[in-house]
Design a protein around this motif. Structure first.
Motif, PDB file in Angstrom:
ATOM      1  N   THR A  93      10.123  73.833 -24.262  1.00  0.00           N
ATOM      2  CA  THR A  93       9.758  75.240 -24.293  1.00  0.00           C
ATOM      3  C   THR A  93       8.406  75.292 -24.986  1.00  0.00           C
ATOM      4  O   THR A  93       8.276  74.863 -26.133  1.00  0.00           O
ATOM      5  CB  THR A  93      10.799  76.079 -25.044  1.00  0.00           C
ATOM      6  N   VAL A  94       7.409  75.773 -24.264  1.00  0.00           N
ATOM      7  CA  VAL A  94       6.026  75.721 -24.742  1.00  0.00           C
ATOM      8  C   VAL A  94       5.475  77.134 -24.894  1.00  0.00           C
ATOM      9  O   VAL A  94       5.576  77.950 -23.984  1.00  0.00           O
ATOM     10  CB  VAL A  94       5.131  74.931 -23.760  1.00  0.00           C
ATOM     11  N   THR A  95       4.888  77.388 -26.072  1.00  0.00           N
ATOM     12  CA  THR A  95       4.176  78.646 -26.284  1.00  0.00           C
ATOM     13  C   THR A  95       2.690  78.311 -26.266  1.00  0.00           C
ATOM     14  O   THR A  95       2.238  77.396 -26.953  1.00  0.00           O
ATOM     15  CB  THR A  95       4.563  79.280 -27.637  1.00  0.00           C
ATOM     16  N   TYR A  96       1.951  79.037 -25.447  1.00  0.00           N
ATOM     17  CA  TYR A  96       0.505  78.811 -25.348  1.00  0.00           C
ATOM     18  C   TYR A  96      -0.205  80.158 -25.333  1.00  0.00           C
ATOM     19  O   TYR A  96       0.395  81.200 -25.090  1.00  0.00           O
ATOM     20  CB  TYR A  96       0.146  77.987 -24.103  1.00  0.00           C
ATOM     21  N   VAL A  97      -1.486  80.119 -25.658  1.00  0.00           N
ATOM     22  CA  VAL A  97      -2.291  81.337 -25.643  1.00  0.00           C
ATOM     23  C   VAL A  97      -3.425  81.134 -24.646  1.00  0.00           C
ATOM     24  O   VAL A  97      -4.037  80.068 -24.591  1.00  0.00           O
ATOM     25  CB  VAL A  97      -2.821  81.692 -27.060  1.00  0.00           C
ATOM     26  N   GLU A  98      -3.652  82.167 -23.837  1.00  0.00           N
ATOM     27  CA  GLU A  98      -4.744  82.123 -22.867  1.00  0.00           C
ATOM     28  C   GLU A  98      -6.034  82.535 -23.564  1.00  0.00           C
ATOM     29  O   GLU A  98      -6.016  83.099 -24.656  1.00  0.00           O
ATOM     30  CB  GLU A  98      -4.437  83.061 -21.699  1.00  0.00           C
ATOM     31  N   GLU A  99      -7.158  82.282 -22.933  1.00  0.00           N
ATOM     32  CA  GLU A  99      -8.466  82.583 -23.539  1.00  0.00           C
ATOM     33  C   GLU A  99      -8.662  84.071 -23.815  1.00  0.00           C
ATOM     34  O   GLU A  99      -9.436  84.444 -24.683  1.00  0.00           O
ATOM     35  CB  GLU A  99      -9.603  82.036 -22.678  1.00  0.00           C
ATOM     36  N   ASN A 100      -7.909  84.938 -23.110  1.00  0.00           N
ATOM     37  CA  ASN A 100      -8.025  86.383 -23.346  1.00  0.00           C
ATOM     38  C   ASN A 100      -7.078  86.859 -24.446  1.00  0.00           C
ATOM     39  O   ASN A 100      -6.959  88.056 -24.692  1.00  0.00           O
ATOM     40  CB  ASN A 100      -7.789  87.165 -22.051  1.00  0.00           C
ATOM     41  N   GLY A 101      -6.393  85.925 -25.109  1.00  0.00           N
ATOM     42  CA  GLY A 101      -5.531  86.265 -26.240  1.00  0.00           C
ATOM     43  C   GLY A 101      -4.077  86.523 -25.882  1.00  0.00           C
ATOM     44  O   GLY A 101      -3.257  86.760 -26.765  1.00  0.00           O
ATOM     45  N   VAL A 102      -3.734  86.474 -24.597  1.00  0.00           N
ATOM     46  CA  VAL A 102      -2.353  86.710 -24.166  1.00  0.00           C
ATOM     47  C   VAL A 102      -1.520  85.462 -24.466  1.00  0.00           C
ATOM     48  O   VAL A 102      -1.867  84.362 -24.063  1.00  0.00           O
ATOM     49  CB  VAL A 102      -2.284  87.053 -22.660  1.00  0.00           C
ATOM     50  N   GLU A 103      -0.433  85.666 -25.200  1.00  0.00           N
ATOM     51  CA  GLU A 103       0.456  84.567 -25.566  1.00  0.00           C
ATOM     52  C   GLU A 103       1.641  84.543 -24.614  1.00  0.00           C
ATOM     53  O   GLU A 103       2.239  85.577 -24.327  1.00  0.00           O
ATOM     54  CB  GLU A 103       0.938  84.781 -27.007  1.00  0.00           C
ATOM     55  N   ARG A 104       1.975  83.365 -24.120  1.00  0.00           N
ATOM     56  CA  ARG A 104       3.093  83.207 -23.177  1.00  0.00           C
ATOM     57  C   ARG A 104       3.977  82.043 -23.615  1.00  0.00           C
ATOM     58  O   ARG A 104       3.498  81.097 -24.222  1.00  0.00           O
ATOM     59  CB  ARG A 104       2.599  82.954 -21.766  1.00  0.00           C
ATOM     60  N   THR A 105       5.256  82.143 -23.238  1.00  0.00           N
ATOM     61  CA  THR A 105       6.202  81.068 -23.512  1.00  0.00           C
ATOM     62  C   THR A 105       6.911  80.716 -22.214  1.00  0.00           C
ATOM     63  O   THR A 105       7.427  81.597 -21.525  1.00  0.00           O
ATOM     64  CB  THR A 105       7.228  81.492 -24.575  1.00  0.00           C
ATOM     65  N   VAL A 106       6.916  79.428 -21.877  1.00  0.00           N
ATOM     66  CA  VAL A 106       7.596  78.949 -20.677  1.00  0.00           C
ATOM     67  C   VAL A 106       8.468  77.752 -21.032  1.00  0.00           C
ATOM     68  O   VAL A 106       8.178  77.019 -21.980  1.00  0.00           O
ATOM     69  CB  VAL A 106       6.606  78.548 -19.555  1.00  0.00           C
ATOM     70  N   THR A 107       9.535  77.577 -20.264  1.00  0.00           N
ATOM     71  CA  THR A 107      10.386  76.401 -20.390  1.00  0.00           C
ATOM     72  C   THR A 107      10.283  75.630 -19.088  1.00  0.00           C
ATOM     73  O   THR A 107      10.416  76.203 -18.009  1.00  0.00           O
ATOM     74  CB  THR A 107      11.847  76.810 -20.654  1.00  0.00           C
ATOM     75  N   ILE A 108      10.029  74.334 -19.183  1.00  0.00           N
ATOM     76  CA  ILE A 108       9.831  73.496 -18.007  1.00  0.00           C
ATOM     77  C   ILE A 108      11.188  72.973 -17.539  1.00  0.00           C
ATOM     78  O   ILE A 108      11.891  72.302 -18.291  1.00  0.00           O
ATOM     79  CB  ILE A 108       8.857  72.342 -18.315  1.00  0.00           C
ATOM     80  N   ARG A 109      11.551  73.317 -16.311  1.00  0.00           N
ATOM     81  CA  ARG A 109      12.852  72.972 -15.731  1.00  0.00           C
ATOM     82  C   ARG A 109      12.665  72.273 -14.383  1.00  0.00           C
ATOM     83  O   ARG A 109      11.557  72.154 -13.876  1.00  0.00           O
ATOM     84  CB  ARG A 109      13.683  74.238 -15.502  1.00  0.00           C
ATOM     85  N   GLY A 110      13.781  71.901 -13.778  1.00  0.00           N
ATOM     86  CA  GLY A 110      13.777  71.284 -12.458  1.00  0.00           C
ATOM     87  C   GLY A 110      13.483  72.304 -11.379  1.00  0.00           C
ATOM     88  O   GLY A 110      13.633  73.510 -11.579  1.00  0.00           O
ATOM     89  N   ILE A 111      13.093  71.820 -10.207  1.00  0.00           N
ATOM     90  CA  ILE A 111      12.749  72.688  -9.081  1.00  0.00           C
ATOM     91  C   ILE A 111      13.921  73.594  -8.709  1.00  0.00           C
ATOM     92  O   ILE A 111      13.735  74.769  -8.433  1.00  0.00           O
ATOM     93  CB  ILE A 111      12.320  71.835  -7.870  1.00  0.00           C
TER      94      ILE A 111
END
Length: 191
Positions: free
Chosen positions: A117-135
């Motif tokens: 589960t990764v939290t990242y911030v885009e260059e415009n300041g928007v923070e997002r969290t995604v979890t990497i799963r199978g197809i």
């Protein structure tokens, strides 16, 4: 020609693929979490043990009523049976090639692997969290992405603090990895 001698053709009927799910990229494995594998397996057994026998019973009953050409129960039942059989073939194929990977083995690490589960911030300041799963198990409504998606491919093998370049239809976009978490390993039960 009589409709009785025609066959509905559907490309998905021939190969068992479900057109609503993306195909596996050539030469890759079908990674899946233990929970995702269990969910697909439960769906398969539910179709085989519960739903299909009920529909077969309805079709048998409807067929015994006589004229099948205008019998809605019969026509709908046969169509539903084709859908169920297609899904059973698809699930069987996907489960046969599944490679179950437990993301909890990476618990405590700050590098991104499958299941993170990764939290990242885009260059415009928007923070997002995604979890990497199978197809077959990714659900975008829950913030899950397939490991072959552009964001997952960009994040894989990066670490907390890394600044990455994400390719989007609008061009390059910089993102920074803020946090990486994994589920805690389950404790073995003591009898």
């Amino acid at each position: 020609m009589s409709k009785a001698f025609t066959r509905e053709t559907d490309a998905a009927d021939d190969d068992g693929e479900d057109p609503s799910l993306p195909p596996l990229p050539a030469g890759t494995r079908n990674y899946m979490t233990p929970q995702g594998y269990a969910n697909l397996r439960a769906e398969l057994f539910s179709l085989i043990d519960d739903e299909r026998p009920k529909v077969v019973e309805i079709v048998h009953w409807a067929a015994s009523n006589g004229d099948r050409s205008e019998n809605g129960d019969y026509l709908y039942g046969k169509k539903r049976l084709r859908e169920i059989d297609r899904r059973i073939r698809f699930l069987t194929k996907r489960l046969e090639i599944a490679e179950v990977t437990d993301p909890s083995v990476h618990h405590g690490r700050s590098q991104v692997f499958f299941g993170a589960t990764v939290t990242y911030v885009e260059e415009n300041g928007v923070e997002r969290t995604v979890t990497i799963r199978g197809i077959d198990e990714a659900d975008s409504l829950k913030g899950e992405v397939s490991w072959v998606s552009p964001i997952a491919r960009t994040l894989l093998k990066s670490s907390t603090g890394d600044v990455l370049k994400l390719v989007t239809p609008q061009g390059w976009r910089e993102i920074e990895v803020l946090d990486v978490t994994y589920p805690a390993p389950s404790k073995p039960s003591i009898p």
